[in-house]
Design an enzyme around this catalytic site. Structure first.
Site, PDB file in Angstrom:
ATOM      1  N   SER A 116      24.185  15.778  10.210  1.00  0.00           N
ATOM      2  CA  SER A 116      25.595  15.394  10.371  1.00  0.00           C
ATOM      3  C   SER A 116      25.775  13.879  10.500  1.00  0.00           C
ATOM      4  CB  SER A 116      26.187  16.082  11.603  1.00  0.00           C
ATOM      5  OG  SER A 116      26.213  17.480  11.430  1.00  0.00           O
ATOM      6  N   GLU A 181      17.132  25.170   7.129  1.00  0.00           N
ATOM      7  CA  GLU A 181      17.553  25.122   5.724  1.00  0.00           C
ATOM      8  C   GLU A 181      16.390  24.731   4.827  1.00  0.00           C
ATOM      9  OE1 GLU A 181      22.066  23.698   6.981  1.00  0.00           O
ATOM     10  OE2 GLU A 181      20.812  22.381   5.741  1.00  0.00           O
TER      11      GLU A 181
END
Length: 247
Positions: A116, A181
């Site tokens: 982020s 991920e």
């Protein structure tokens, strides 16, 4: 040479300029109108004989009645609205996929995996560059909706993307979900034996990457300081085109 759709649009545009339903005049005295009808006849002979409206247009072009411009324009406009015929003439082929196979087709061209903290410096701009090219993207900020179970949604996204752009930085290191991920994509790539992971090294060296993620170090990556986001988007588009051509 202009393509089919461009030629058709030009004919409709020029026909609308000369068409007057109140007083069309004598065709033989109107060089512009006669030339337009001749252009339509050439276009018809090249492309439209096999269209369902072909026989009607053939009759109109032979008899050239007083309202022939309006009638031909109506036919041309209907052909413009015949999307399946337009796609065929433009070389676009549709593929009917059985329902049982459709569920396995990629929903996204690319999944952007990132920390982020890298959104503002790189990822937002990269997302916009990819989006401008019409690329279908799983990007958490846009793909996650109010009420979604975000963990399930992200894992689902990793399974439904053709490629994964992995923005690897120090911010990426040791973050639970970025590494989840990455592991999902590594497992998929190893399982399928097909290129999937496209790493971007963002403010880190190849040595740092090798030390942290040795399984990714042998995958060719690109440094973010050597390419603009638009350039990266174009590089990705080339990879996507290669994949589509190989199918």
């Amino acid at each position: 040479m202009a393509d089919f759709e461009e030629q058709l649009n030009l004919l409709v545009k020029s026909g609308n300029k000369i068409y007057s339903p109140v007083d069309i005049g004598i065709l033989g005295h109107d060089i512009t109108t006669s030339q337009w009808i001749n252009d339509v006849e050439i276009f018809y002979n090249n492309y439209l004989e096999k269209h369902p409206l072909g026989p009607r247009m053939r009759t109109l072009l032979i008899h050239r009645s007083e309202n022939v411009v309006g009638e031909l324009l109506s036919c041309l406009q209907s052909i413009k609205n015949d999307r399946s015929f337009m796609d065929k003439m433009n070389g676009i082929q549709s593929v009917n996929v059985p329902k049982y196979q459709a569920r396995t087709l990629p929903e996204y061209d690319v999944f952007i995996s990132h920390a982020s903290k890298d959104k503002k410096a790189l990822v937002e701009e990269l997302y916009q560059s990819l989006k401008t090219l019409g690329i279908s993207i799983f990007y958490d900020k846009e793909s996650l909706e109010w009420g979604d179970k975000w963990k399930d949604k992200i894992i689902d996204g990793t399974q439904k993307a053709e490629f994964a752009i992995i923005v690897i930085s120090e911010n990426f290191f040791d973050r639970e979900w970025t590494e989840n991920e990455l592991n999902e994509f590594l497992n998929r790539q190893n399982r399928n034996g097909q290129k999937l992971i496209l790493p971007i090294l963002h403010n880190i060296t190849a040595e740092q990457l090798k030390e942290k993620y040795p399984s990714v170090a042998d995958i060719q990556g690109i440094p973010s300081d050597k390419y603009s986001c638009d350039q990266i988007a174009l590089l990705f588009a080339k990879q996507l085109i290669k994949r589509l051509k190989s199918v």
